[in-house]
Design an enzyme around this catalytic site. Structure first.
Site, mmCIF file in Angstrom:
data_model
loop_
_atom_site.group_PDB
_atom_site.id
_atom_site.type_symbol
_atom_site.label_atom_id
_atom_site.label_comp_id
_atom_site.label_asym_id
_atom_site.label_seq_id
_atom_site.Cartn_x
_atom_site.Cartn_y
_atom_site.Cartn_z
ATOM 1 C CG ASN A 125 59.250 46.148 31.435
ATOM 2 O OD1 ASN A 125 58.744 45.894 32.532
ATOM 3 N ND2 ASN A 125 58.545 46.153 30.315
ATOM 4 C CB ILE A 126 65.660 45.640 33.917
ATOM 5 C CG1 ILE A 126 65.225 44.175 34.071
ATOM 6 C CG2 ILE A 126 65.328 46.438 35.180
ATOM 7 C CD1 ILE A 126 65.891 43.437 35.240
ATOM 8 C CG ASP A 127 62.587 44.175 28.466
ATOM 9 O OD1 ASP A 127 61.597 43.731 29.056
ATOM 10 O OD2 ASP A 127 62.530 45.121 27.653
ATOM 11 C CG HIS A 184 62.038 49.929 38.294
ATOM 12 N ND1 HIS A 184 60.920 49.121 38.322
ATOM 13 C CD2 HIS A 184 61.733 50.982 39.085
ATOM 14 C CE1 HIS A 184 59.997 49.667 39.097
ATOM 15 N NE2 HIS A 184 60.465 50.808 39.574
ATOM 16 C CB CYS A 229 82.013 50.688 39.355
ATOM 17 S SG CYS A 229 83.397 50.466 40.510
ATOM 18 C CD GLU A 277 45.986 38.462 35.308
ATOM 19 O OE1 GLU A 277 46.564 37.430 34.989
ATOM 20 O OE2 GLU A 277 46.390 39.243 36.181
ATOM 21 C CB ALA A 301 50.437 44.196 25.413
HETATM 22 N N1 APR Z 1 49.529 41.677 27.834
HETATM 23 C C1 APR Z 1 49.139 42.637 28.724
HETATM 24 N N2 APR Z 1 49.323 42.530 30.059
HETATM 25 C C2 APR Z 1 49.911 41.402 30.511
HETATM 26 C C3 APR Z 1 50.342 40.357 29.658
HETATM 27 C C4 APR Z 1 50.128 40.538 28.266
HETATM 28 N N3 APR Z 1 50.504 39.611 27.392
HETATM 29 N N4 APR Z 1 50.885 39.372 30.425
HETATM 30 C C5 APR Z 1 50.806 39.784 31.705
HETATM 31 N N5 APR Z 1 50.211 40.985 31.762
HETATM 32 C C6 APR Z 1 49.939 41.806 32.950
HETATM 33 C C7 APR Z 1 49.575 41.000 34.182
HETATM 34 O O1 APR Z 1 48.146 40.806 34.237
HETATM 35 C C8 APR Z 1 50.069 41.901 35.308
HETATM 36 O O2 APR Z 1 49.031 42.800 35.738
HETATM 37 O O3 APR Z 1 51.141 42.472 33.272
HETATM 38 C C9 APR Z 1 51.191 42.710 34.675
HETATM 39 C C10 APR Z 1 52.568 42.310 35.172
HETATM 40 O O4 APR Z 1 52.633 42.626 36.545
HETATM 41 P P1 APR Z 1 53.996 42.336 37.346
HETATM 42 O O5 APR Z 1 54.466 40.961 37.066
HETATM 43 O O6 APR Z 1 53.743 42.761 38.760
HETATM 44 O O7 APR Z 1 55.062 43.313 36.684
HETATM 45 P P2 APR Z 1 55.234 44.863 36.926
HETATM 46 O O8 APR Z 1 53.927 45.538 37.157
HETATM 47 O O9 APR Z 1 56.081 45.375 35.806
HETATM 48 O O10 APR Z 1 56.111 44.926 38.280
HETATM 49 C C11 APR Z 1 56.526 46.211 38.722
HETATM 50 O O11 APR Z 1 57.850 45.185 40.465
HETATM 51 O O12 APR Z 1 59.285 43.541 41.173
HETATM 52 C C12 APR Z 1 59.208 44.839 40.758
HETATM 53 O O13 APR Z 1 60.958 46.027 39.773
HETATM 54 C C13 APR Z 1 59.997 45.055 39.502
HETATM 55 O O14 APR Z 1 59.546 46.602 37.707
HETATM 56 C C14 APR Z 1 58.976 45.567 38.501
HETATM 57 C C15 APR Z 1 57.866 46.097 39.387
#
Ligand code: APR
Length: 234
Positions: free
Chosen positions: A94-96, A111, A119, A204, A220
């Site tokens: 995460n970038i937050d 990331h 820069c 999921e 979570a």
């Molecule tokens: N609690 C637990 N899991 C959750 C929740 C929640 N409240 N809400 C969503 N999720 C799960 C979803 O089921 C999904 O499997 O979090 C996951 C989010 O997946 P993505 O949206 O693909 O995010 P992420 O895995 O962090 O993506 C990885 O992809 O685009 C790039 O750089 C970006 O860091 C990112 C990387």
């Protein structure tokens, strides 16, 4: 001593109000990754990319760490205070800044970070909390050569040497809120399989076979605090 590495993804911040990338309201449903999250996309249209990250950056002050971020910070604090005989490293995709705002200190942003720019002329990486545009001058060299300090597709994630070392040393690898589709993060579970237990906390349950020994489905903010409470009560 338990040496735990936790990998977090967008899912851990979802209940704070930040969008994930691939869910029902995922960021990639409305934007094309190749236009926004690649060096080529930035070269082609830097204003479009700057506006995307300016919008995400502007959302941060209104969102707050949730119970999952806070539970991980409390576990790390207990280790620092000697109340829990373990060691915790958070590797986040995460970038937050929600892990930091929850109080976590041992956080590796593989990331990059939304609140930092880089820069491309002098290499300075200033902290940045407002908007940035293609003509915004670098505070160091005054050249308009700033970009988000985010690792885009096709670029090498940050701190990979440290990450490899922490993965080699851990005896428990935990992934929280990640779809496990983006490498190298998606491959971390395979790299620890011979020496660590593995757990996945995700809303999921992944379809098909999973490399994780244990899968804990659900939000979570419910599942992660229950897990850390159990660790601390032992
Ligand atoms: N609690 C637990 N899991 C959750 C929740 C929640 N409240 N809400 C969503 N999720 C799960 C979803 O089921 C999904 O499997 O979090 C996951 C989010 O997946 P993505 O949206 O693909 O995010 P992420 O895995 O962090 O993506 C990885 O992809 O685009 C790039 O750089 C970006 O860091 C990112 C990387």
């Amino acid at each position: 001593m338990r040496r735990i590495v936790v990998l977090t993804g967008a899912g851990i911040s979802q209940e704070s109000g930040l969008q994930t990338f691939r869910g029902a309201d995922g960021l990639w449903n409305n934007e094309h990754i190749e236009h926004i999250c690649t060096p080529e996309g930035f070269r082609r249209d830097p204003l479009r990319v700057d506006r995307f990250y300016n919008d995400l950056r502007a959302r941060l002050p209104a969102v707050h760490p949730n119970a999952a971020h806070l539970a991980l910070a409390a576990l790390e604090q207990a280790a620092r205070n000697g109340q829990w005989p373990g060691h915790l490293t958070i590797i986040t995709q995460n970038i937050d800044d929600l892990h930091e705002r929850a109080g976590s200190q041992n956080v590796i942003h593989m990331h990059g970070e939304l609140l930092r720019l880089r820069c491309t002329h002098c290499g300075m990486t200033p902290t940045w909390r407002t908007d940035c545009y293609p003509d915004t001058p670098c505070p160091g060299c005054h050249t308009p050569a700033l970009r988000p300090d985010i690792v885009w597709f096709g670029e090498m994630p940050y701190h990979m040497d440290t990450i490899a070392q922490r993965l080699a040393e851990c005896d428990l690898f935990v992934a929280i809120g990640t779809s496990g589709v983006v490498y190298p993060a998606a491959g971390f579970v395979d790299s620890v399989a011979d020496h660590a237990d593995t757990m996945l906390f995700n809303l999921e349950v992944p379809s098909g076979p999973s490399a994780f020994e244990q899968i804990i489905p659900g939000p979570a903010t419910r599942t992660v605090p229950a897990w850390t409470r159990d660790l601390l009560d032992r």
